[in-house]
Scaffold this active site. Structure first.
Site, short mmCIF file in Angstrom:
data_model
loop_
_atom_site.label_atom_id
_atom_site.label_comp_id
_atom_site.label_asym_id
_atom_site.label_seq_id
_atom_site.Cartn_x
_atom_site.Cartn_y
_atom_site.Cartn_z
CG ASP A 138 6.24 46.40 -77.02
OD1 ASP A 138 6.46 45.70 -77.97
OD2 ASP A 138 5.16 45.94 -76.58
CE LYS B 155 8.83 42.81 -78.11
NZ LYS B 155 6.90 44.06 -78.54
CG ASP C 266 19.52 52.35 -70.16
OD1 ASP C 266 19.42 53.32 -68.79
OD2 ASP C 266 20.16 52.06 -71.20
CE1 TYR D 245 21.81 47.79 -72.39
CE2 TYR D 245 22.15 49.01 -70.83
CZ TYR D 245 22.12 48.75 -71.79
OH TYR D 245 21.00 49.73 -72.10
#
Ligand code: NAP
Length: 589
Positions: free
Chosen positions: A281, A227, A305, A160
């Site tokens: 995930d 991740k 987010d 971002y």
């Protein structure tokens, strides 16, 4: 400082901060920004509710003195076209705590989102989103009451940051050339390129805040979401730095999930917060299947987010989800939805998002009683099916009311004598019960728990077999074989001999030392064929190290002993294979 348009109420006193310690007077001045679109409707309603709760909780001893601050369209009117006045920023810094309604992002060249500007100007690096269910709110889950998490999302880094280069531009070509030629990177020629910075500084200040919140609010665990199995030096580093800050700065009151199993057998010690991590995930699945496993979550920007909206949706709360953006000491609470311009000035929408942001603000300044009054009165109003249009759509037999009338009904409940003590007691008893149930599951079925809770095995304690069958040296091999068959085990632990050494007898010993040698099990004792000394590891031994020992010594099982040398279990190459096959493998130590 002298303000041009901001008026600080004369009877109020400013909050002060010394050495990161916030001092809140009984008559604090808090800032509020009404916001655009539906902002004025919800702000008016919420100010009345917050004031009523404070009045009821403290009988006039405490009172918030509100100072209106300006951003967005109202600011443009007051400050001659300026949507983002410097004075508002100064006032927020001066008051430390403020709450804001939604803001329109002005369309046109050169305008940044006001919300993004606010975060950047005040370095509000943590986006804090509490997600819990309030009885009566329509939810897609069977048991939404199990969702009660607070997500700390990093606000300043990650993809971002806006370090992006459009495909085909000169900058893109320059960077692509550098990456391909100098760094030997391989990707398609026409790729748009983006950079994902994750720093130690940015990670640690976010995780530090999350852990501190967990400590201050008696929470059970902090989960680092990442991740890191794929993006090792950004997401993986977030995980590593997160554990580091926990260990180095909060070592006295935190333990890792590995320690929970290896040192404490799954029983969470009083006063210790468990630091764990989950792959990004998998957390989405777990938040649906086992939401009560999670408490405080610390995430990077992008993961957070997605996760905060997904989690809010689970409790039916995307329209009522509260939020805040914080720096070390400044906190700006805010409605998380937008300005919904079609409903502006229609006295129609749900004030819930701003309302609960205010509840969190009351908690933040330590006015828990007032916060609890609102949280406990709210389900009572919903139980009467008095709701705004958005909930009425999903509720049979609802009485649809406007924003103002909803506030009236809630204030009536607040004033109507909620039995705060009983309700609080019921809630804390429920939490204690659920905590106990989780502990029992961990104690009774550690392996099943590990797999179901998405935890990756890392140490011997995660895979070892805990039930040990022991025999003495003078047991006949025949009897020992009978024990093995009866208990369905492939090895027995042999109690210490005269020299105090533990031993092990395996099926392999029977094959190689008895059958192969043409001897009889009835004529031999366990002591004659047991292996000594046994190769021992501790429960904390990393699986990689255990695998090393197995390979170097050319053996297939290890005795697991505690710090006092007492055997606790056995681990075999089959255990390691099985655990990794079922739950995956995260190679970093
Ligand atoms: P939005 O304002 O959040 O509205 C989208 C839809 O969400 C509404 O049409 C309504 O659904 C529902 N909704 C939103 N707030 C509600 C409430 N309090 N009660 C009940 N329902 C509510 O999103 P948007 O239309 O994409 O954005 C409008 C403007 O807001 C844009 O200028 C955007 O930049 C800005 N925005 C600001 C913020 C912020 O300041 N934090 C955040 C997001 C967007 P139904 O139509 O189904 O009734």
């Amino acid at each position: 400082m002298a303000y041009k348009h901001v008026r600080l109420p004369e009877d109020g006193q400013k909050i002060t901060v010394e050495n990161d310690q916030m001092n809140v007077p009984d008559n604090p001045i808090l800032g509020y920004v009404e916001g655009d679109g539906i902002g004025p409707d919800i702000t008016k309603a919420c100010l009345r509710i917050w004031d009523a709760a404070v009045e009821k909780a403290y009988g006039g001893k405490r009172k918030i003195h509100w100072a209106e601050l300006f951003m967005g369209e109202k600011a443009a009117k007051v400050y001659d076209g300026d949507y983002f006045p410097a004075e508002t920023l100064e006032a927020i810094k001066d008051l430390w705590v403020a709450i804001k309604g939604p803001l329109t992002t002005p369309v046109g060249e050169g305008f940044r989102s006001l919300n993004v500007s606010l975060r950047q100007e005040l370095d509000l690096y943590a986006c804090v989103r509490p997600v819990r269910h309030y009885a009566g709110v329509p939810s897609p889950l069977k048991d939404p009451g199990k969702v009660d998490v607070v997500i700390f999302r990093e606000n300043t880094e990650d993809v971002y940051c806006g370090i992006e280069y459009q495909s085909g531009t000169d900058e893109n070509k320059k960077l692509a050339k550098f990456l391909k030629e100098e760094m030997k990177a391989d990707f398609f020629d026409d790729a748009g390129l983006g950079i994902k910075p994750i720093s130690e500084f940015g990670t640690k200040r976010l995780v530090r805040k999350a852990i501190q919140y967990a400590i201050d609010n008696g929470r059970e665990s902090v989960t680092l979401v990442h991740k890191g199995n794929i993006m090792k030096f950004t997401e993986g580093a977030f995980r590593a730095w997160g554990y580091e800050v926990a260990r180095e700065e909060f070592g006295h009151c935190t333990i890792t999930e590995d320690q929970l199993y290896s040192e404490y057998n799954g029983r969470q010690p009083e006063g210790k917060i468990v630091i764990k991590d989950r792959i990004a995930d998998i957390i989405f699945q777990l938040m649906l299947l086992r939401p009560d496993d999670f408490d405080v979550l610390a995430t990077m920007n992008l993961n957070g987010d997605y996760l905060s909206d997904a989690a809010a949706a689970e409790v039916g709360g995307i329209g009522i989800a509260p939020g805040a953006n914080m720096s070390d000491n400044i906190a700006v609470f805010e409605a998380t939805h937008g300005t919904a311009p079609k409903y502006a000035d229609k006295n129609k929408v749900n004030p819930g998002s701003l309302l609960f942001s205010g509840v969190n603000m009351l908690e933040y300044i330590g006015w828990q009683e007032a916060a609890d009054l609102i949280s406990l009165a709210y389900p009572e109003v919903l139980a009467d099916k008095i709701v705004t249009y958005d909930f009425a759509r999903n509720m049979e037999g609802a009485t649809e009311v406007g924003t103002k009338e909803f506030a009236d009904a809630l204030i009536e409940q607040i004033n109507g004598g909620i039995d705060l003590e009983t309700k609080r007691k019921q809630r804390s008893e429920k939490l204690a019960r659920e905590r106990k149930q989780r502990e029992i599951r961990r104690l009774l079925q550690p392996m099943e728990e590990m797999i179901a809770s998405g935890r990756t095995p890392t140490s011997v304690s995660d895979v070892m077999t805990r039930s040990l069958i022991t025999v003495t040296d003078d047991t006949s091999v025949h009897d020992a074989m009978h024990e093995m068959r009866k208990n369905e085990v492939s090895s027995l632990v042999v109690e210490p001999n005269d020299s105090g050494e533990w031993g092990i007898m395996t099926r392999r010993d029977i094959v190689t030392k008895i059958v192969r040698e043409g001897k009889s099990p009835t004529d031999l004792t366990v002591g004659e064929i047991a292996s000594r000394p046994v190769v021992t590891v501790t429960p904390e031994t990393h699986l990689r190290e255990a695998a090393n020992v197995i390979a170097e010594k050319n053996i297939s099982r290890l005795l697991v002993a505690g710090k006092d040398g007492e055997p606790m279990g056995i681990t075999t190459e089959t255990d390691i294979f099985g655990a990794i096959e079922q739950s995956g493998w995260l190679p970093e130590a």
